[in-house]
Design a protein around this motif. Structure first.
Motif, mmCIF file in Angstrom:
data_model
loop_
_atom_site.group_PDB
_atom_site.id
_atom_site.type_symbol
_atom_site.label_atom_id
_atom_site.label_comp_id
_atom_site.label_asym_id
_atom_site.label_seq_id
_atom_site.Cartn_x
_atom_site.Cartn_y
_atom_site.Cartn_z
ATOM 1 N N MET A 62 -13.652 20.037 13.273
ATOM 2 C CA MET A 62 -12.480 20.301 12.420
ATOM 3 C C MET A 62 -11.614 19.040 12.349
ATOM 4 O O MET A 62 -11.277 18.447 13.385
ATOM 5 N N THR A 63 -11.289 18.623 11.152
ATOM 6 C CA THR A 63 -10.495 17.411 10.961
ATOM 7 C C THR A 63 -9.020 17.681 11.244
ATOM 8 O O THR A 63 -8.454 18.665 10.759
ATOM 9 N N ALA A 64 -8.392 16.814 12.060
ATOM 10 C CA ALA A 64 -6.971 16.991 12.379
ATOM 11 C C ALA A 64 -6.122 16.732 11.143
ATOM 12 O O ALA A 64 -6.421 15.838 10.344
ATOM 13 N N ARG A 65 -5.088 17.536 10.997
ATOM 14 C CA ARG A 65 -4.179 17.356 9.869
ATOM 15 C C ARG A 65 -3.362 16.090 10.069
ATOM 16 O O ARG A 65 -2.889 15.810 11.181
ATOM 17 N N PRO A 66 -3.199 15.287 9.030
ATOM 18 C CA PRO A 66 -2.367 14.088 9.172
ATOM 19 C C PRO A 66 -0.929 14.462 9.471
ATOM 20 O O PRO A 66 -0.429 15.484 9.002
ATOM 21 N N GLN A 67 -0.272 13.644 10.278
ATOM 22 C CA GLN A 67 1.114 13.917 10.642
ATOM 23 C C GLN A 67 2.007 13.782 9.413
ATOM 24 O O GLN A 67 1.854 12.852 8.620
ATOM 25 N N SER A 68 2.927 14.730 9.245
ATOM 26 C CA SER A 68 3.813 14.704 8.085
ATOM 27 C C SER A 68 5.030 13.843 8.361
ATOM 28 O O SER A 68 5.342 13.508 9.495
ATOM 29 N N GLY A 69 5.739 13.517 7.273
ATOM 30 C CA GLY A 69 6.958 12.739 7.415
ATOM 31 C C GLY A 69 6.694 11.252 7.521
ATOM 32 O O GLY A 69 5.557 10.809 7.626
ATOM 33 N N PRO A 70 7.751 10.454 7.479
ATOM 34 C CA PRO A 70 7.614 8.996 7.571
ATOM 35 C C PRO A 70 6.990 8.574 8.898
ATOM 36 O O PRO A 70 7.255 9.162 9.938
ATOM 37 N N GLN A 71 6.190 7.531 8.857
ATOM 38 C CA GLN A 71 5.460 7.066 10.031
ATOM 39 C C GLN A 71 5.995 5.753 10.590
ATOM 40 O O GLN A 71 5.689 5.393 11.725
ATOM 41 N N ARG A 72 6.783 5.026 9.771
ATOM 42 C CA ARG A 72 7.289 3.724 10.201
ATOM 43 C C ARG A 72 8.788 3.653 9.876
ATOM 44 O O ARG A 72 9.183 3.270 8.783
ATOM 45 N N ILE A 73 9.588 4.029 10.858
ATOM 46 C CA ILE A 73 11.036 4.166 10.650
ATOM 47 C C ILE A 73 11.790 3.009 11.292
ATOM 48 O O ILE A 73 11.528 2.631 12.434
ATOM 49 N N VAL A 74 12.733 2.465 10.540
ATOM 50 C CA VAL A 74 13.674 1.479 11.085
ATOM 51 C C VAL A 74 15.038 2.149 11.201
ATOM 52 O O VAL A 74 15.525 2.756 10.239
ATOM 53 N N CYS A 75 15.645 2.058 12.389
ATOM 54 C CA CYS A 75 16.957 2.659 12.646
ATOM 55 C C CYS A 75 18.010 1.560 12.690
ATOM 56 O O CYS A 75 17.963 0.689 13.571
ATOM 57 N N LEU A 76 18.945 1.590 11.758
ATOM 58 C CA LEU A 76 19.963 0.547 11.659
ATOM 59 C C LEU A 76 21.139 0.769 12.609
ATOM 60 O O LEU A 76 21.985 -0.107 12.772
ATOM 61 N N THR A 77 21.206 1.960 13.211
ATOM 62 C CA THR A 77 22.248 2.263 14.192
ATOM 63 C C THR A 77 21.600 3.005 15.359
ATOM 64 O O THR A 77 20.409 3.332 15.317
ATOM 65 N N GLU A 78 22.376 3.282 16.386
ATOM 66 C CA GLU A 78 21.794 3.844 17.607
ATOM 67 C C GLU A 78 21.462 5.324 17.506
ATOM 68 O O GLU A 78 20.460 5.782 18.066
ATOM 69 N N GLU A 79 22.294 6.106 16.796
ATOM 70 C CA GLU A 79 22.127 7.561 16.862
ATOM 71 C C GLU A 79 20.778 8.080 16.348
ATOM 72 O O GLU A 79 20.232 9.025 16.928
ATOM 73 N N PRO A 80 20.184 7.492 15.288
ATOM 74 C CA PRO A 80 18.856 7.996 14.915
ATOM 75 C C PRO A 80 17.800 7.673 15.970
ATOM 76 O O PRO A 80 16.884 8.467 16.203
#
Length: 270
Positions: free
Chosen positions: A1-19
């Protein structure tokens, strides 16, 4: 069974600390490819992730090399950074929350945006329960102190909305509620230091973003020796990383630090 690809953005840059702190708390740190140079929470992020931005500036070229599919920032102050990235075809989300409820909603929205809505909702609920406990403890205090929170000293800038709300949750009353409602720091400047003398706060908290709070310097201001907080030595630093970031830190370590000082004051002023 093929694994489902992960949803949502995969390469995130956080410009501040809280994210960054939020995504680590959700177990989604593998998505982060770049962070703010001001990031201190969690400490491991500084070791694992490249630092590509300050608060009002960013290394656009370095960000583009990371090939992000999503960039997260905060407030109108980062509008120029956002605009430059958008011109390069990068998807950018600039949040602008300024309240405790806004922070909780931010956690939920960020989680939903990266495909981790259930975890984010559970985490936000956990943060809310922590605040409820602190508020319940504050309700037992025999007296509520008047509190002046100083975000900057040259010029004097009073605390932002989420800080004033956390002071209230912790058992105190912010002496400049009207200013706290103003989102921009320039609208929270106290034109005359005597305004603080008139308010006669019982406790003064200082969190000077980027430099150490100096109680002695505050106490030496002209006429401030008559302020109850100065007279009684109730001048305390709240480290800026745990209170001036509109994220989980403020709702956990930040509010607990404030509550600790308020409870100690209440025990000696019952």
């Amino acid at each position: 069974m093929t694994a489902r690809p992960q949803s949502g953005p995969q390469r995130i840059v956080c410009l501040t600390e809280e994210p960054t702190e939020t995504l680590y708390a959700l177990g989604e740190q593998h998505r982060i490819v770049g962070i703010s140079g001001f990031t201190v929470r969690p400490a491991i992020a500084r070791k694992e992730k490249p630092k590509v931005s300050a608060f009002t500036s960013a290394k656009i070229g370095e960000i583009l090399k990371l090939q992000p599919d999503f960039v997260v920032g905060f407030s109108d102050i980062q509008a120029e950074i956002a605009a430059e990235l958008i011109k390069h075809g990068i998807e950018v989300w600039i949040s602008n929350h300024r309240s405790v409820e806004g922070i909780l909603d931010y956690v939920r929205r960020l989680g939903a945006l990266v495909g981790a809505a259930d975890k984010a909702n559970a985490y936000a609920d956990e943060l809310r329960r922590g605040l409820d406990v602190i508020q319940a403890q504050a309700a037992t205090l025999p007296r509520r102190p008047k509190v002046y929170f100083e975000e900057w000293d040259e010029p004097l800038i009073s605390g932002i909305r989420w800080v004033a709300e956390l002071v209230r949750i912790a058992g105190g009353d912010d002496v400049f509620p009207a200013q706290a409602a103003e989102s921009l720091a320039k609208h929270r400047i106290l034109a005359d230091p005597a305004q603080v003398i008139v308010q006669a706060p019982d406790i003064i908290f200082g969190s000077w973003c980027g430099k150490k709070f100096q109680p002695g310097k505050v106490a030496a201001r002209a006429g401030w020796d008559t302020i109850p907080a100065v007279r009684d030595g109730q001048l305390h630093e709240i480290k800026s990383p745990i209170i001036l970031q509109p994220g989980p830190a403020a709702l956990t370590d930040g509010v607990r630090a404030i509550a600790g000082h308020i409870h100690a004051w209440a025990q000696t002023h019952a």
